[in-house]
Design a protein around this motif. Structure first.
Motif, PDB file in Angstrom:
ATOM      1  N   ALA A  48       0.825  -1.211   0.000  1.00 55.85           N
ATOM      2  CA  ALA A  48       0.000   0.000   0.000  1.00 55.85           C
ATOM      3  C   ALA A  48       0.858   1.259   0.000  1.00 55.85           C
ATOM      4  O   ALA A  48       0.573   2.231   0.706  1.00 55.85           O
ATOM      5  N   CYS A  49       1.912   1.231  -0.800  1.00 60.45           N
ATOM      6  CA  CYS A  49       2.749   2.415  -0.988  1.00 60.45           C
ATOM      7  C   CYS A  49       2.456   2.983  -2.377  1.00 60.45           C
ATOM      8  O   CYS A  49       1.393   2.742  -2.930  1.00 60.45           O
ATOM      9  N   TYR A  54      -1.368   3.961  -3.246  1.00 55.31           N
ATOM     10  CA  TYR A  54      -1.800   4.407  -1.923  1.00 55.31           C
ATOM     11  C   TYR A  54      -2.771   5.588  -1.940  1.00 55.31           C
ATOM     12  O   TYR A  54      -3.792   5.557  -1.233  1.00 55.31           O
ATOM     13  N   TYR A  62      -7.218  -0.311   2.245  1.00 55.82           N
ATOM     14  CA  TYR A  62      -5.932  -0.236   2.927  1.00 55.82           C
ATOM     15  C   TYR A  62      -5.831  -1.333   3.989  1.00 55.82           C
ATOM     16  O   TYR A  62      -4.833  -2.058   4.067  1.00 55.82           O
TER      17      TYR A  62
END
Length: 310
Positions: A48-49, A54, A62
């Motif tokens: 989740a970058c 993101y 998330y």
């Protein structure tokens, strides 16, 4: 309290966010992506970058991505999550990461309003101190970290690393020479293989590898060549794989994300081409060009197979 106050070293895995054609998160394909990276020996998982889109994720998505990452890795390697942007959301997501068993998070810089250096220092410090998880701070786009900012963060034990996405080597020299081993140093440039040979002499010992999502054995071969100062292999990989892929990546904004999904699709890891706005899918001509590059890359650098034990 987290005891291992060191940043991950080596090649860092950044799984994508697989979306269905109806724009829903596909948790099964995410699990497959992470398992693939683990099987290929990557040293950490950053979920989740930026590669995981993101900024476009809902809170529920998330949470699901963190759950999948923690479950699949099962403590074999560290799991870092992405937090950042809106500070209130960052604090909430930092708490979620802690509750779900992540090892740390990568703090992305704030958007739209950069703020003064003192404000940036407090932004990163506030998020890092909100839990006892490890924190890596990320400079990129218009956000550069000064020596005074890192002096503030050096007093925060949770801050274990600095990730660079600017490519300002004068600044990187000043920071690494000033703080040396206090922080781990991570190369976070787009297609970081392009710049890694310039980063290693400064003390950078890890990088985020987009191409590891689809040709991890080539990323490993390149990293080993850099560490061993094998210039002949570095030059060959540059000419036949790294720079040709990078040339495509530079054609369109957003290709740092969508090109990963295209590469995975070409290599038989079907995740689809669905990305979230403002990112667009890879254009057909570039997709075909990537197919050709990867075909040539595999012919030149075939993946070694391990013979089954008898």
């Amino acid at each position: 309290m987290c005891q291992n106050r060191t940043a991950p070293k080596g090649i860092l895995g950044f799984p994508i966010a697989p979306f269905t054609e109806t724009n829903k998160l596909d948790e099964q394909k995410l699990a497959h992506n992470i398992q693939f990276l683990l099987d290929e020996g990557l040293e950490a998982i950053f979920v989740a970058c930026a590669a995981g889109e993101y900024p476009s994720l809902s809170k529920e998505e998330y949470e699901a991505m963190v759950d999948v990452a923690v479950s699949v890795t099962n403590k074999r390697v560290p799991v870092y999550t992405g937090v950042g942007g809106n500070i209130q959301t960052s604090l909430e997501f930092a708490k979620i990461s802690k509750e779900k068993g992540a090892d740390g998070y990568l703090i992305l810089p704030p958007y739209l309003v950069p703020g003064e250096q003192a404000g940036l220092a407090q932004y990163f410090k506030t998020i890092a101190e909100s839990t006892d998880l490890n924190a890596i701070v990320y400079q990129r786009d218009k956000i550069a970290l000064s020596i005074p900012v890192l002096e503030t963060l050096a007093d925060v034990p949770q801050v274990v690393g600095v990730k660079d996405g600017l490519g300002n080597m004068e600044l990187n020299t000043l920071l690494t020479q000033t703080f040396k081993q206090r922080f781990g140093w991570l190369n976070g440039m787009p297609l970081a293989e392009v710049t890694m040979p310039a980063y290693v002499p400064l003390g950078f010992d890890s990088y985020s590898s987009a191409i590891s999502n689809y040709i991890p054995h080539i990323s490993r071969k390149f990293f080993d060549a850099v560490i061993e100062n094998d210039q002949a292999t570095i030059d060959d990989l540059y000419q036949h794989v790294i720079l040709p892929i990078n040339n495509i990546r530079r054609q369109r904004n957003g290709y740092a994300v969508s090109l990963i999904k295209a590469g995975m699709e070409i290599m038989g890891i079907p995740v689809g081409q669905t990305v979230r706005l403002p990112i667009l899918p890879v254009e057909k001509e570039h997709y075909v060009e990537l197919e050709r590059i990867l075909e040539n890359a595999l012919n030149r650098y075939p993946k070694e197979t391990v013979a089954p034990s008898i």
